[in-house]
Design a protein around this motif. Structure first.
Motif, PDB file in Angstrom:
ATOM      1  N   ILE A  98       0.869  -1.154  -0.073  1.00 50.96           N
ATOM      2  CA  ILE A  98      -0.141  -0.108   0.110  1.00 50.96           C
ATOM      3  C   ILE A  98       1.014   1.231   0.155  1.00 50.96           C
ATOM      4  O   ILE A  98       0.878   2.128  -0.994  1.00 50.96           O
ATOM      5  CB  ILE A  98      -1.117  -0.153   1.310  1.00 50.96           C
ATOM      6  N   PRO A  99       1.914   1.423   1.112  1.00 50.25           N
ATOM      7  CA  PRO A  99       2.700   2.474   1.202  1.00 50.25           C
ATOM      8  C   PRO A  99       3.407   2.621  -0.495  1.00 50.25           C
ATOM      9  O   PRO A  99       3.625   3.666  -0.755  1.00 50.25           O
ATOM     10  CB  PRO A  99       3.633   2.739   2.039  1.00 50.25           C
ATOM     11  N   CYS A 117       1.124   4.015  -2.993  1.00 49.34           N
ATOM     12  CA  CYS A 117       0.550   5.359  -2.563  1.00 49.34           C
ATOM     13  C   CYS A 117       1.606   6.317  -3.000  1.00 49.34           C
ATOM     14  O   CYS A 117       1.550   7.622  -3.691  1.00 49.34           O
ATOM     15  CB  CYS A 117       0.076   5.510  -1.352  1.00 49.34           C
ATOM     16  N   ASP A 118       3.045   6.048  -2.683  1.00 47.15           N
ATOM     17  CA  ASP A 118       3.882   6.920  -3.340  1.00 47.15           C
ATOM     18  C   ASP A 118       4.261   6.973  -4.515  1.00 47.15           C
ATOM     19  O   ASP A 118       4.328   8.080  -5.177  1.00 47.15           O
ATOM     20  CB  ASP A 118       5.224   6.305  -2.505  1.00 47.15           C
ATOM     21  N   ARG A 153      -1.827  11.806  -3.859  1.00 47.24           N
ATOM     22  CA  ARG A 153      -1.336  10.490  -3.206  1.00 47.24           C
ATOM     23  C   ARG A 153      -2.523  10.006  -2.316  1.00 47.24           C
ATOM     24  O   ARG A 153      -3.425  10.564  -1.531  1.00 47.24           O
ATOM     25  CB  ARG A 153      -0.148  11.019  -2.195  1.00 47.24           C
ATOM     26  N   ASP A 156      -3.144   6.081   2.607  1.00 45.74           N
ATOM     27  CA  ASP A 156      -2.784   4.606   2.887  1.00 45.74           C
ATOM     28  C   ASP A 156      -4.050   3.971   3.375  1.00 45.74           C
ATOM     29  O   ASP A 156      -4.291   2.798   3.119  1.00 45.74           O
ATOM     30  CB  ASP A 156      -1.710   4.370   3.755  1.00 45.74           C
ATOM     31  N   ASP A 157      -4.782   4.743   4.545  1.00 50.01           N
ATOM     32  CA  ASP A 157      -5.722   4.068   5.244  1.00 50.01           C
ATOM     33  C   ASP A 157      -7.039   4.038   4.439  1.00 50.01           C
ATOM     34  O   ASP A 157      -7.890   3.297   5.123  1.00 50.01           O
ATOM     35  CB  ASP A 157      -5.898   4.569   6.726  1.00 50.01           C
ATOM     36  N   CYS A 190      -6.776   2.395   1.497  1.00 47.26           N
ATOM     37  CA  CYS A 190      -6.366   1.436   0.358  1.00 47.26           C
ATOM     38  C   CYS A 190      -6.860  -0.010   0.830  1.00 47.26           C
ATOM     39  O   CYS A 190      -6.435  -0.382   2.207  1.00 47.26           O
ATOM     40  CB  CYS A 190      -5.163   1.729  -0.122  1.00 47.26           C
ATOM     41  N   HIS A 226      -7.748   2.034  -4.126  1.00 47.98           N
ATOM     42  CA  HIS A 226      -8.064   2.940  -3.267  1.00 47.98           C
ATOM     43  C   HIS A 226      -9.674   3.092  -3.244  1.00 47.98           C
ATOM     44  O   HIS A 226     -10.478   3.290  -4.472  1.00 47.98           O
ATOM     45  CB  HIS A 226      -7.575   4.368  -3.964  1.00 47.98           C
TER      46      HIS A 226
END
Ligand SMILES: Cc1ncc(COP(=O)(O)O)c(C=O)c1O
Length: 378
Positions: A63-64, A67-68, A77, A80-81, A83, A239
């Motif tokens: 996930i991170p 997102c990055d 972006r 994260d929470d 996704c 997402h």
């Protein structure tokens, strides 16, 4: 980009194993390039260590890393929470569609479209609402979309950039789309797995970040499978823009949707964290190929046409004004020994089209194009 023909002929993947050795495959959406060295080292390290046990080291980074990657590449972006990880793009799309609709409800697609969208709706017992796009530009038509909807339509399956046409919907098209989506209170699943394969001068527009009205109504599906040629990784991150979809998904126990394997996670994280230079080279080759095919089509003036795609590595070829108009991919397989995807798989109105995958070497592209014109001129 390295494309050793001996390596290609010995692959066990679908693309190179389906047909005999006299056929050049340009059908399913896999690339012919040798993978990124970072991807290879990620899996090599596991092999060298014999590290095949419960290993969540990379799955926890998916996930991170995504997102990055999206933040750096596409200017927004995802938090994260919001996704969730899935084992394929189609799994994410189907799970959200089924959670957000009942049997008999309408689910919209815009054809021509990647064929499993239609199968997914039908197999789930939902009703396909096919809003046909029109040749030659395949642009979105808001009125046609609005007219096709009924009160039991719940979900829209969107594809940006679009497979098979390679179109990137413009800001204007997205704004028109968003109006209707809001008016009819629809949920959008936006499959954006081709987002990284844009050509120079074109920019991917993510639905969720391109229009306020779509932000809380859109599930965005991402994957390294197309840009890094990792379809075998079975790995996807999505997402979940709508809060109700997030809370619906949380009702399911931990293992219900499964998670990608340690191998799939390792290669995907390696791609998103270190793969940019490889992707840049792949895109240069793909763009050269696109321009070459387009130029040859114009020069030969044989009746064959192709809209210049803004993204993907897919040539959506129109054979309507040629002698192969009845079933171009079959004729080309029988007579030219090249395997393209039949247009009719993507939409009822596309029987005279064929989709050619050009993520390959210059030599192979030249041979594919030569064989098409030899057949058209014979
Ligand atoms: C638009 C689109 N969505 C989904 C997929 C399949 O992705 P996955 O194998 O991750 O389900 C493809 C494969 O080509 C595709 O083009």
């Amino acid at each position: 980009m390295e494309t050793d023909q001996r390596r290609l002929r010995s692959l066990k993947g679908l693309k190179w194993s389906k047909y005999g050795s006299d056929v050049i495959p340009a059908w399913v959406a896999d690339m012919d390039f040798a993978p990124s060295p970072d991807v290879v080292s990620a899996v090599q390290e596991m092999v060298d260590l014999g590290d095949f046990g419960y290993r969540f080291h990379d799955a926890d980074q998916l996930i991170p890393a995504w997102c990055d990657w999206v933040g750096n590449s596409h200017g927004w972006r995802p938090p994260d929470d919001e996704c969730q990880v899935f084992t394929s793009s189609m799994q994410a799309l189907e799970a959200v569609m089924v959670l957000h609709s009942q049997p008999g409800d309408g689910v919209v697609l815009f054809s021509p479209i990647y064929m499993p969208f239609r199968t997914a709706i039908e197999q789930a017992g939902r009703r396909v609402i096919d809003v046909q796009l029109e040749a030659p530009n395949w642009v979105f038509d808001g009125e046609r979309f609005r007219d096709a909807l009924d009160p039991k339509t719940r979900v829209v399956l969107f594809c940006q950039p679009h497979n098979p046409t390679g179109h990137i919907y413009t800001q204007e098209e997205i704004d028109d789309f968003a109006e209707v989506v809001e008016e009819h209170d629809l949920l959008v699943v936006s499959d954006e797995i081709w987002a990284d394969l844009t050509f120079s001068g074109s920019r991917h527009l993510s639905l969720s970040s391109s229009n306020e009205k779509l932000r809380d109504r859109t599930v965005t599906v991402g994957s390294a499978s197309k840009a890094f040629n990792l379809a075998g990784a079975r790995c996807c991150v999505a997402h979940m823009g709508p809060a109700e979809v997030r809370s619906e998904l949380q009702k399911y126990p931990d293992h219900y949707f499964g998670i990608p394997s340690s191998f799939g996670s390792a290669v995907t994280v390696a791609a998103w964290t270190a793969g940019k230079p490889w992707l840049q080279k792949a895109k240069e080759q793909i763009e050269w190929n696109r321009d070459y095919i387009h130029r040859r089509i114009i020069e030969e003036s044989s009746g064959l046409t192709m809209r210049l795609p803004e993204a993907t590595y897919l040539a959506w070829m129109d054979f309507s004004d040629t002698a192969l108009s009845d079933n171009p991919s079959k004729e080309l397989l029988d007579r030219a020994r090249i395997a393209l995807e039949p247009g009719e798989k993507f939409g009822d109105q596309c029987g005279s089209f064929a989709r050619m995958n050009f993520a390959t070497s210059m030599d192979i592209v030249e041979t594919l194009v030569d064989r098409i014109f030899e057949t058209l001129n014979s």
